[in-house]
Write an enzyme that holds these catalytic residues in place. Structure first.
Site, PDB file in Angstrom:
ATOM      1  N   LYS A   7      12.235   2.790  28.374  1.00 12.31           N
ATOM      2  CA  LYS A   7      11.660   3.904  28.281  1.00 12.31           C
ATOM      3  C   LYS A   7      10.053   3.348  27.943  1.00 12.31           C
ATOM      4  CE  LYS A   7      14.699   7.532  27.598  1.00 12.31           C
ATOM      5  NZ  LYS A   7      15.991   6.585  27.593  1.00 12.31           N
TER       6      LYS A   7
HETATM    7  C1  LIG Z   1      17.129   7.067  28.634  1.00 11.75           C
HETATM    8  C2  LIG Z   1      18.171   5.975  28.812  1.00 11.75           C
HETATM    9  C3  LIG Z   1      18.948   5.795  30.206  1.00 11.75           C
HETATM   10  C4  LIG Z   1      19.015   7.262  30.941  1.00 11.75           C
HETATM   11  O1  LIG Z   1      17.920   7.491  31.526  1.00 11.75           O
HETATM   12  P1  LIG Z   1      17.432   8.595  32.554  1.00 11.75           P
HETATM   13  O2  LIG Z   1      16.039   8.576  33.115  1.00 11.75           O
HETATM   14  O3  LIG Z   1      17.493   9.731  31.038  1.00 11.75           O
HETATM   15  O4  LIG Z   1      18.217   8.887  33.517  1.00 11.75           O
HETATM   16  C5  LIG Z   1      19.694   4.980  30.193  1.00 11.75           C
HETATM   17  N1  LIG Z   1      19.606   3.952  29.481  1.00 11.75           N
HETATM   18  C6  LIG Z   1      18.920   3.611  28.333  1.00 11.75           C
HETATM   19  C7  LIG Z   1      19.051   2.468  27.566  1.00 11.75           C
HETATM   20  C8  LIG Z   1      18.048   4.833  27.744  1.00 11.75           C
HETATM   21  O5  LIG Z   1      17.203   4.733  26.846  1.00 11.75           O
END
Ligand SMILES: *Cc1c(COP(=O)(O)O)cnc(C)c1O
Length: 467
Positions: free
Chosen positions: A112
């Protein structure tokens, strides 16, 4: 570039408006009015660029006139300067045609950061242009809150307050939020569950006088700018593996469908992507949809991959809009029925179109642990409980015929030391730059689940910084 709502009842907006608004007024999601397209020669010209320069180039058509290109390039340079790997998002080869792209070298060790670090700076730029400020409020059970705090800490035009459920997050995740000491950051440990935190945030947004007074805003995963900032790493991986003169495939451990939607967008923009593979844990609504056209809500169950513990994948609406040939009336009706009945009515024709590009895969906790152990035994690579689902999905559904398949490695294994230790006997260490996480002083307020108390806390933070 203008943006329209998937539900067709909101005015078209430019990038800066969409960045600040998040959701459209009609409850829909913003999508570009038309998709930018890069020709093979354009892709080739991006080969070998440093990551930040490539990111600015790929994002530029989405931003249009909202931000001058040179400013955007500097924002990207600054956003990725603090990452713990000089390549920002390096590729690791696990097998002849199997790669991971490590997206976890940012400040909170999860993917993120790739978008959030850009977003914080975009907010500052746009708010300075408009001579205003916002207060970002959000609820988190884990990765989103810390990435948002790291992105906003110290920004001039943004205050941020994140609610987490008191004593219900992992220690690493809590400390990544509560040890950031900037005057514009507030952490509230709410006495309640994650759902209570989310309900509290909804109640704050529903209180119009309060919302206007502190100028509430959000950076949740439906914000288009986050998707736009996630497209470049797919481009970088594909170019490194031979695109546009060779096809690639991507496998993505998926929750809200934001990350995989960015891969779909790269394909839509002309990148030769042969296939997209969607990995789910036991919360498998996407798998059930792709397997047998069953998109029905069931209660969320906790798993070893908490950031994929979702009931509904909100960004799926954007893909569905495209699959329905951008018919906002039909889309709005589909979403209405989904909300009312808990089951999304998708015609067989649309479902087949989805299956033409997406392949679904699911792995439960026992399978996740076994796959972590097996990959480690075979290659020495430690994949966290989210990433491993993407890798297992890639192994199950890679297109073959020499097409390299890249799994998005979404979190550093040190974020989930207990699960890693159970699977492999090893406790992965935090990167050196974070080794003192457990010694840093924590700052947060434990508060009752009471809206007046939370509002007073937000007002105090905002007042301190704006007087
Ligand atoms: C947020 C997250 C996901 C999922 O991502 P999306 O964009 O919501 O599909 C997968 N793995 C980790 C470690 C995350 O923080």
């Amino acid at each position: 570039m203008r943006y329209i709502s998937t539900r067709g009842r909101a005015p078209a907006r430019d990038f800066a408006d969409v960045l600040l608004a998040g959701l459209a007024e009609d409850g829909g999601l913003f999508v570009p009015e038309s998709w930018p397209h890069f020709a093979p020669a354009d892709w080739r010209a991006m080969r070998g660029l440093p990551y930040h320069a490539l990111a600015a180039r790929v994002m530029q058509p989405f931003i249009g006139d909202s931000i001058p290109f040179e400013t955007l390039r500097k924002i990207c340079e600054d956003a990725y300067a603090g990452f713990g790997h000089p390549a920002v998002a390096p590729l690791i080869q696990l097998d002849t045609h199997l790669f991971t792209q490590e997206l976890f070298h940012g400040p909170t060790l999860a993917f993120k950061d790739m978008a959030m670090q850009v977003l914080g700076r975009l907010f500052d730029y746009v708010l300075t242009q408009r001579d205003t400020s916002v207060t970002i409020v959000g609820a988190t059970s884990g990765d989103t809150g810390s990435a948002a705090i790291e992105a906003c800490a110290g920004r001039e035009r943004v205050d941020i307050v994140i609610l987490h459920p008191h004593e219900r997050t992992s220690l690493v995740q809590r400390r990544q939020m509560t040890t950031v000491h900037a005057p514009n950051v507030g952490n509230i440990a709410l006495e309640g569950t994650f759902d209570d935190c989310q309900d509290m945030v909804k109640a704050l947004f529903a209180d119009a006088p309060f919302r206007n007074e502190v100028r509430l805003s959000a950076v949740n995963s439906i914000n288009w700018a986050r998707i736009a900032a996630q497209i470049p790493y797919y481009v970088a991986a594909a170019l490194a593996l031979g695109a546009p003169d060779r096809e690639v495939a991507f496998s993505v451990p998926t929750g809200n469908f934001g990350n995989i939607l960015a891969a779909w967008a790269a394909r839509r923009m002309g990148l030769p992507v042969a296939r997209l593979i969607v990995g789910s844990n036991r919360n498998d609504i996407l798998y059930r949809f792709l397997d047998k056209n069953d998109m029905s809500m069931v209660p969320v169950e906790p798993s070893l991959s908490p950031s994929m513990d979702i009931q509904v994948s909100s960004n799926f609406e954007r893909l569905l809009f495209e699959l329905m040939d951008r018919d906002p009336v039909a889309l709005a009706e589909t979403m209405r029925v989904f909300r009312e009945t808990g089951r999304m009515p998708v015609s067989d024709a649309i479902w087949h179109r989805a299956r033409g590009v997406l392949h679904g895969f699911r792995l439960d906790d026992a399978g996740t642990e076994a796959a972590i152990r097996q990959l480690h035994a075979e290659t020495g690579y430690l994949a966290d409980p989210h990433t491993i689902i993407g890798i297992a999905a890639a192994r199950a559904h890679a297109p073959g015929q020499g097409v390299p398949t890249v799994t998005a490695a979404t979190a550093h294994p040190a974020k989930f030391p207990d699960a890693m230790e159970r699977a492999t006997g090893l406790r992965p260490a935090l990167p050196l730059r974070m080794a003192d996480l457990f010694e840093r002083e924590e700052r947060f307020d434990v508060m009752p689940n009471d809206i007046a108390a939370v509002q007073a806390k937000v007002r105090a933070l905002v007042g301190r910084n704006r007087d």
